[in-house]
Scaffold this active site. Structure first.
Site, PDB file in Angstrom:
ATOM      1  N   SER A  78       0.871  -1.169   0.000  1.00  0.00           N
ATOM      2  CA  SER A  78       0.000   0.000   0.000  1.00  0.00           C
ATOM      3  C   SER A  78       0.912   1.224   0.000  1.00  0.00           C
ATOM      4  CB  SER A  78      -0.840  -0.026   1.281  1.00  0.00           C
ATOM      5  OG  SER A  78      -1.315   1.259   1.607  1.00  0.00           O
ATOM      6  N   TYR A 130      -2.556  -1.045  10.359  1.00  0.00           N
ATOM      7  CA  TYR A 130      -2.494  -1.201   8.895  1.00  0.00           C
ATOM      8  C   TYR A 130      -1.115  -0.807   8.382  1.00  0.00           C
ATOM      9  CZ  TYR A 130      -4.052  -0.970   4.004  1.00  0.00           C
ATOM     10  OH  TYR A 130      -4.204  -1.160   2.651  1.00  0.00           O
TER      11      TYR A 130
HETATM   12  P1  NDP Z   1     -11.690  -5.719  -0.379  1.00  0.00           P
HETATM   13  O1  NDP Z   1     -12.203  -5.505   0.991  1.00  0.00           O
HETATM   14  O2  NDP Z   1     -12.485  -5.211  -1.535  1.00  0.00           O
HETATM   15  O3  NDP Z   1     -11.420  -7.305  -0.613  1.00  0.00           O
HETATM   16  C1  NDP Z   1     -10.712  -8.031   0.345  1.00  0.00           C
HETATM   17  C2  NDP Z   1     -10.628  -9.483  -0.073  1.00  0.00           C
HETATM   18  O4  NDP Z   1      -9.872 -10.191   0.919  1.00  0.00           O
HETATM   19  C3  NDP Z   1     -11.970 -10.168  -0.157  1.00  0.00           C
HETATM   20  O5  NDP Z   1     -11.936 -11.151  -1.184  1.00  0.00           O
HETATM   21  C4  NDP Z   1     -12.100 -10.833   1.222  1.00  0.00           C
HETATM   22  O6  NDP Z   1     -13.039 -11.897   1.146  1.00  0.00           O
HETATM   23  C5  NDP Z   1     -10.647 -11.284   1.436  1.00  0.00           C
HETATM   24  N1  NDP Z   1     -10.270 -11.499   2.839  1.00  0.00           N
HETATM   25  C6  NDP Z   1     -10.353 -10.594   3.854  1.00  0.00           C
HETATM   26  N2  NDP Z   1      -9.951 -11.163   5.000  1.00  0.00           N
HETATM   27  C7  NDP Z   1      -9.584 -12.432   4.690  1.00  0.00           C
HETATM   28  C8  NDP Z   1      -9.105 -13.531   5.455  1.00  0.00           C
HETATM   29  N3  NDP Z   1      -8.898 -13.452   6.784  1.00  0.00           N
HETATM   30  N4  NDP Z   1      -8.852 -14.711   4.816  1.00  0.00           N
HETATM   31  C9  NDP Z   1      -9.056 -14.826   3.490  1.00  0.00           C
HETATM   32  N5  NDP Z   1      -9.505 -13.829   2.714  1.00  0.00           N
HETATM   33  C10 NDP Z   1      -9.776 -12.647   3.323  1.00  0.00           C
HETATM   34  O7  NDP Z   1     -10.208  -5.101  -0.377  1.00  0.00           O
HETATM   35  P2  NDP Z   1      -9.343  -4.443  -1.560  1.00  0.00           P
HETATM   36  O8  NDP Z   1      -9.561  -5.189  -2.824  1.00  0.00           O
HETATM   37  O9  NDP Z   1      -9.528  -2.980  -1.514  1.00  0.00           O
HETATM   38  O10 NDP Z   1      -7.875  -4.710  -1.013  1.00  0.00           O
HETATM   39  C11 NDP Z   1      -7.098  -5.825  -1.424  1.00  0.00           C
HETATM   40  C12 NDP Z   1      -5.666  -5.617  -0.943  1.00  0.00           C
HETATM   41  O11 NDP Z   1      -5.167  -4.404  -1.505  1.00  0.00           O
HETATM   42  C13 NDP Z   1      -5.525  -5.480   0.588  1.00  0.00           C
HETATM   43  O12 NDP Z   1      -4.338  -6.107   0.992  1.00  0.00           O
HETATM   44  C14 NDP Z   1      -5.443  -3.978   0.780  1.00  0.00           C
HETATM   45  O13 NDP Z   1      -4.756  -3.641   1.952  1.00  0.00           O
HETATM   46  C15 NDP Z   1      -4.657  -3.590  -0.460  1.00  0.00           C
HETATM   47  N6  NDP Z   1      -4.800  -2.199  -0.821  1.00  0.00           N
HETATM   48  C16 NDP Z   1      -6.023  -1.647  -1.110  1.00  0.00           C
HETATM   49  C17 NDP Z   1      -6.117  -0.307  -1.447  1.00  0.00           C
HETATM   50  C18 NDP Z   1      -7.414   0.341  -1.771  1.00  0.00           C
HETATM   51  O14 NDP Z   1      -7.413   1.585  -1.919  1.00  0.00           O
HETATM   52  N7  NDP Z   1      -8.514  -0.381  -1.942  1.00  0.00           N
HETATM   53  C19 NDP Z   1      -4.928   0.542  -1.516  1.00  0.00           C
HETATM   54  C20 NDP Z   1      -3.697  -0.126  -1.203  1.00  0.00           C
HETATM   55  C21 NDP Z   1      -3.652  -1.454  -0.880  1.00  0.00           C
HETATM   56  P3  NDP Z   1     -13.774 -12.487   2.495  1.00  0.00           P
HETATM   57  O15 NDP Z   1     -14.196 -11.288   3.295  1.00  0.00           O
HETATM   58  O16 NDP Z   1     -14.877 -13.333   1.989  1.00  0.00           O
HETATM   59  O17 NDP Z   1     -12.717 -13.287   3.165  1.00  0.00           O
END
Ligand code: NDP
Length: 255
Positions: free
Chosen positions: A146, A159
């Site tokens: 990030s 985070y």
């Molecule tokens: P979302 O919340 O849209 O999606 C998160 C995904 O992770 C879902 O598929 C969720 O599915 C899964 N997930 C969450 N917790 C777990 C767990 N314990 N075990 C398995 N799967 C899990 O997030 P984003 O797409 O926005 O973010 C994805 C990545 O990108 C993250 O690492 C985030 O920190 C990073 N990021 C995002 C930014 C943004 O602006 N959006 C910017 C910079 C980095 P489920 O809940 O069903 O498990």
């Protein structure tokens, strides 16, 4: 050079791939020829995402539900991935959660939840998947960081610590596996339109601030990240190791 970004024959395991950035990165890898395995905790949306991707890309797509914070769940999950798709040759550690609260109000439970999901998960997944890559003499690991990998913000203690830690974990994995032909890098997205950032986008003050703070003048989309991700897991990056590639519309280039 033809084929430099071709992922035909690769088996890509993408965590957190039921929605948001993970789902779009998985689509990008599939569209470049990889067999992809989507993972997340919640099976319904995960299976739907796999069906949608298979229909859309024509690629071979599998789905395996497990919690990346559960050590035994990761062991069993990766075993299931092997049974369905074969040994993963690409691992994308993307699953992550956010928690916004002043440090002094943050509970230890929330701290551990964020660290376990965003950082320890990458250790657990790579510990399962990397030995076969090392034995084969090739493989790619991509850890999703990030802008908080390098910049702090108030209210993001767990985070930011998790994402900063991910950069160092990336470098250690590089130190241990680069000689075996396994490249490990991190992708550091800026602010991207997903469910994770919906509360921020719904806040007019934050929305205005981020558009002004980002030289590109807009939020990123998950699609903005695909080119960098495909590059980092492709043959084009065979000598790129231990790096953090920031894709943020210029946000970290300016103050
Ligand atoms: P979302 O919340 O849209 O999606 C998160 C995904 O992770 C879902 O598929 C969720 O599915 C899964 N997930 C969450 N917790 C777990 C767990 N314990 N075990 C398995 N799967 C899990 O997030 P984003 O797409 O926005 O973010 C994805 C990545 O990108 C993250 O690492 C985030 O920190 C990073 N990021 C995002 C930014 C943004 O602006 N959006 C910017 C910079 C980095 P489920 O809940 O069903 O498990």
């Amino acid at each position: 050079m033809p084929g430099l970004f071709d992922l035909t024959g690769e088996v890509a395991l993408v965590t957190g791939a039921s929605r948001g950035i993970g789902a779009v990165l998985a689509r990008g890898l599939a569209e470049h020829g990889a067999t992809v395995v989507l993972t997340a905790r919640t099976d319904g949306p995960l299976q739907q995402a796999a069906r949608d991707l298979a229909d859309r890309s024509g690629a071979t797509v599998h789905a395996v539900a497990f919690d990346v914070t559960d050590e035994q769940g990761v062991v069993d999950g990766v075993r299931r991935v092997r049974e369905l798709a074969g040994e993963p040759t690409v691992l994308v550690n993307n699953a992550g959660v956010q928690h916004r609260q002043p440090l002094v109000d943050t509970s230890a439970a929330d701290w551990h939840r964020v660290l376990d999901t965003n950082l320890t998960s990458a250790f657990l997944l790579a510990r399962e998947a990397a030995p076969a890559m090392v034995a084969a003499g090739r493989g790619k690991v991509l850890n999703v960081g990030s802008v908080q990998t390098s910049l702090a913000r108030p209210g993001l203690s767990a985070y930011s610590a998790s994402k900063g830690g991910l950069a160092m974990l990336t470098r250690v994995m590089c130190a241990e596996w680069a000689a075996s032909g396994v490249q490990v890098n991190a992708l550091a997205p800026g602010y991207v339109e997903t469910e994770l950032t919906r509360p921020l986008r719904d806040d007019p003050a934050f929305d205005t601030w981020i558009r002004g703070r980002t030289p590109a003048g807009r939020w990123g989309t998950p699609g903005d990240l695909v080119g960098a991700a495909v590059f980092l897991v492709s043959r084009a990056a065979d000598f790129v190791s231990g790096q953090v590639l920031t894709v943020d519309g210029g946000l970290t280039a300016v103050v």
